[in-house]
Write an enzyme that holds these catalytic residues in place. Structure first.
Site, PDB file in Angstrom:
ATOM      1  N   ILE A  98       0.848  -1.206   0.000  1.00 13.85           N
ATOM      2  CA  ILE A  98       0.000   0.000   0.000  1.00 13.85           C
ATOM      3  C   ILE A  98       0.880   1.252   0.000  1.00 13.85           C
ATOM      4  CG2 ILE A  98      -1.647   1.315   1.398  1.00 13.85           C
ATOM      5  CD1 ILE A  98      -2.850  -1.348   2.349  1.00 13.85           C
ATOM      6  N   TYR A 117      -1.623  -7.442  16.264  1.00 14.78           N
ATOM      7  CA  TYR A 117      -1.834  -6.522  15.138  1.00 14.78           C
ATOM      8  C   TYR A 117      -3.088  -5.663  15.362  1.00 14.78           C
ATOM      9  CZ  TYR A 117      -2.424  -5.277  10.143  1.00 14.78           C
ATOM     10  OH  TYR A 117      -2.569  -4.616   8.947  1.00 14.78           O
ATOM     11  N   PRO A 136      -7.926   0.052   5.755  1.00 11.69           N
ATOM     12  CA  PRO A 136      -8.112  -0.808   4.588  1.00 11.69           C
ATOM     13  C   PRO A 136      -8.634  -2.172   5.024  1.00 11.69           C
ATOM     14  CG  PRO A 136      -5.871   0.108   4.665  1.00 11.69           C
ATOM     15  CD  PRO A 136      -6.503   0.348   6.006  1.00 11.69           C
TER      16      PRO A 136
HETATM   17  N1  CAA Z   1     -12.628 -18.139  13.912  1.00  8.08           N
HETATM   18  C1  CAA Z   1     -12.799 -19.166  14.771  1.00  8.08           C
HETATM   19  N2  CAA Z   1     -11.976 -20.217  14.826  1.00  8.08           N
HETATM   20  C2  CAA Z   1     -10.955 -20.243  13.983  1.00  8.08           C
HETATM   21  C3  CAA Z   1     -10.713 -19.206  13.048  1.00  8.08           C
HETATM   22  C4  CAA Z   1     -11.615 -18.133  13.038  1.00  8.08           C
HETATM   23  N3  CAA Z   1     -11.468 -17.108  12.180  1.00  8.08           N
HETATM   24  N4  CAA Z   1      -9.618 -19.501  12.357  1.00  8.08           N
HETATM   25  C5  CAA Z   1      -9.171 -20.695  12.820  1.00  8.08           C
HETATM   26  N5  CAA Z   1      -9.987 -21.129  13.792  1.00  8.08           N
HETATM   27  C6  CAA Z   1      -9.875 -22.389  14.534  1.00  8.08           C
HETATM   28  C7  CAA Z   1      -9.635 -23.511  13.538  1.00  8.08           C
HETATM   29  O1  CAA Z   1     -10.848 -24.009  13.063  1.00  8.08           O
HETATM   30  C8  CAA Z   1      -8.885 -24.509  14.395  1.00  8.08           C
HETATM   31  O2  CAA Z   1      -9.809 -25.177  15.210  1.00  8.08           O
HETATM   32  P1  CAA Z   1      -9.599 -26.735  15.560  1.00  8.08           P
HETATM   33  O3  CAA Z   1      -8.273 -26.791  16.284  1.00  8.08           O
HETATM   34  O4  CAA Z   1     -10.772 -27.047  16.386  1.00  8.08           O
HETATM   35  O5  CAA Z   1      -9.550 -27.419  14.225  1.00  8.08           O
HETATM   36  C9  CAA Z   1      -8.051 -23.646  15.333  1.00  8.08           C
HETATM   37  O6  CAA Z   1      -8.717 -22.365  15.362  1.00  8.08           O
HETATM   38  C10 CAA Z   1      -6.642 -23.500  14.838  1.00  8.08           C
HETATM   39  O7  CAA Z   1      -6.676 -22.889  13.536  1.00  8.08           O
HETATM   40  P2  CAA Z   1      -5.424 -22.848  12.590  1.00  8.08           P
HETATM   41  O8  CAA Z   1      -5.076 -24.242  12.205  1.00  8.08           O
HETATM   42  O9  CAA Z   1      -5.643 -21.874  11.498  1.00  8.08           O
HETATM   43  O10 CAA Z   1      -4.311 -22.331  13.625  1.00  8.08           O
HETATM   44  P3  CAA Z   1      -2.855 -21.982  13.319  1.00  8.08           P
HETATM   45  O11 CAA Z   1      -2.216 -21.746  14.638  1.00  8.08           O
HETATM   46  O12 CAA Z   1      -2.223 -22.921  12.374  1.00  8.08           O
HETATM   47  O13 CAA Z   1      -2.966 -20.602  12.492  1.00  8.08           O
HETATM   48  C11 CAA Z   1      -3.350 -18.316  12.114  1.00  8.08           C
HETATM   49  C12 CAA Z   1      -3.432 -19.458  13.119  1.00  8.08           C
HETATM   50  C13 CAA Z   1      -1.911 -18.167  11.583  1.00  8.08           C
HETATM   51  C14 CAA Z   1      -3.718 -17.061  12.864  1.00  8.08           C
HETATM   52  C15 CAA Z   1      -4.294 -18.604  10.949  1.00  8.08           C
HETATM   53  O14 CAA Z   1      -5.574 -18.902  11.470  1.00  8.08           O
HETATM   54  C16 CAA Z   1      -4.421 -17.416  10.023  1.00  8.08           C
HETATM   55  O15 CAA Z   1      -3.548 -17.141   9.227  1.00  8.08           O
HETATM   56  N6  CAA Z   1      -5.544 -16.682  10.110  1.00  8.08           N
HETATM   57  C17 CAA Z   1      -5.780 -15.483   9.289  1.00  8.08           C
HETATM   58  C18 CAA Z   1      -5.327 -14.281  10.055  1.00  8.08           C
HETATM   59  C19 CAA Z   1      -5.546 -13.058   9.194  1.00  8.08           C
HETATM   60  O16 CAA Z   1      -6.606 -12.795   8.670  1.00  8.08           O
HETATM   61  N7  CAA Z   1      -4.484 -12.274   9.070  1.00  8.08           N
HETATM   62  C20 CAA Z   1      -4.562 -11.096   8.235  1.00  8.08           C
HETATM   63  C21 CAA Z   1      -3.195 -10.858   7.634  1.00  8.08           C
HETATM   64  S1  CAA Z   1      -3.258  -9.567   6.426  1.00  8.08           S
HETATM   65  C22 CAA Z   1      -3.447  -8.202   7.315  1.00  8.08           C
HETATM   66  O17 CAA Z   1      -3.402  -8.177   8.513  1.00  8.08           O
HETATM   67  C23 CAA Z   1      -3.724  -6.951   6.543  1.00  8.08           C
HETATM   68  C24 CAA Z   1      -4.925  -6.302   7.047  1.00  8.08           C
HETATM   69  O18 CAA Z   1      -4.827  -5.274   7.677  1.00  8.08           O
HETATM   70  C25 CAA Z   1      -6.246  -6.873   6.715  1.00  8.08           C
END
Ligand code: CAA
Length: 240
Positions: free
Chosen positions: A14, A147, A177
């Site tokens: 960005i 974050y 954003p």
């Molecule tokens: N809500 C509820 N439960 C969730 C969930 C959610 N959104 N996401 C995952 N879970 C649950 C999963 O179902 C899983 O449950 P079980 O153990 O019962 O199966 C448990 O939580 C573990 O999930 P993960 O396997 O995904 O856990 P992980 O430790 O491997 O990964 C994480 C965690 C890295 C945070 C991953 O979930 C992830 O990448 N999430 C997205 C985070 C995100 O949106 N980041 C934005 C980055 S970009 C940015 O930040 C720019 C901006 O400003 C928008």
């Protein structure tokens, strides 16, 4: 004489679009970056924008570089606090290191940079400050306690600064954003990213340029009455 803008994290994502957009409107832009020399070099040669490398989470480095910028360019009229990183993990798995790193890059940097330019802006009776926050500072996100905490902090910071600075011709606004087509978002696991995009009413990622357009407007003379605002650009994913 053209206005001078400093964009933190201004050579990629960005920030890159913001730097280029401001340059295209006749502003002299200085783009800060922290570490990626190759992309900074490429950006500088493509855009002809001055790039300066330092870590905005270090007050000392900010002090040194901002003072050199004042020596060379005499002024900083516009500050875009854009630099930011993610270190995603649910809190029960988050290390102290990843908490502190995100807080220092995303939030302490905003204190560092803004406190170093605010007095000159007050003297000049003009300034434009734009903070790049995030939808996840507004709504929270699984895996982003660090974050999201820093990004919602920017909103309180900006509103307070707007109150303190309005009488001096300075505006402070926040853009939040949504999910934008950048390397940061591309790093999200593919299945998770797909499920996020499915929930975006506009059914697509945003483009960096769509954020840069808003920055360009906010820093213009015409936008002097927009102050202390929080502007969402997220394809309808969060309506606030
Ligand atoms: N809500 C509820 N439960 C969730 C969930 C959610 N959104 N996401 C995952 N879970 C649950 C999963 O179902 C899983 O449950 P079980 O153990 O019962 O199966 C448990 O939580 C573990 O999930 P993960 O396997 O995904 O856990 P992980 O430790 O491997 O990964 C994480 C965690 C890295 C945070 C991953 O979930 C992830 O990448 N999430 C997205 C985070 C995100 O949106 N980041 C934005 C980055 S970009 C940015 O930040 C720019 C901006 O400003 C928008």
């Amino acid at each position: 004489m053209s206005k001078i803008a400093l964009v933190t994290g201004g050579t990629r994502g960005i920030g890159e679009s913001i730097s280029k957009k401001l340059k295209s409107s006749g502003i002299h832009v200085i783009a800060n970056y922290a570490s990626n020399d190759d992309s900074a070099k490429k950006f500088a040669s493509e855009s002809n924008i001055d790039v300066v490398k330092w870590d905005v989470s270090s007050f000392g480095e900010c002090e040194k570089n901002v003072s050199q910028i004042y020596e060379k360019y005499k002024n900083i009229d516009i500050l875009v606090n854009n630099a930011g990183i993610t270190r995603d993990a649910p809190l029960h798995k988050m290390s102290l290191e990843n908490w502190e790193k995100v807080v220092s890059v995303n939030l302490n940097s905003v204190f560092n940079m803004t406190s170093l330019v605010i007095n000159k802006m007050r003297e000049n009776q003009f300034g434009r400050i734009v903070h790049i926050s995030s939808i996840n500072g507004q709504k929270g996100q699984f895996g982003q306690t660090n974050y999201a905490a820093t990004k919602s902090a920017l909103i309180g910071f900006s509103k307070s600064l707007a109150l303190e600075s309005a009488s001096k011709g300075i505006t402070s606004n926040v853009i939040c954003p949504g999910y934008i087509n950048t390397e940061m978002v591309a790093a999200i696991r593919e299945d998770i990213l797909k499920s996020i995009i499915d929930t975006i009413p506009n059914k697509r990622l945003g483009e960096s340029d769509e954020i840069a357009e808003m920055v360009q407007y906010l820093i213009s003379e015409k936008a002097s009455y927009i102050n202390g605002s929080t502007i969402s650009i997220n394809g309808g994913l969060w309506m606030d």
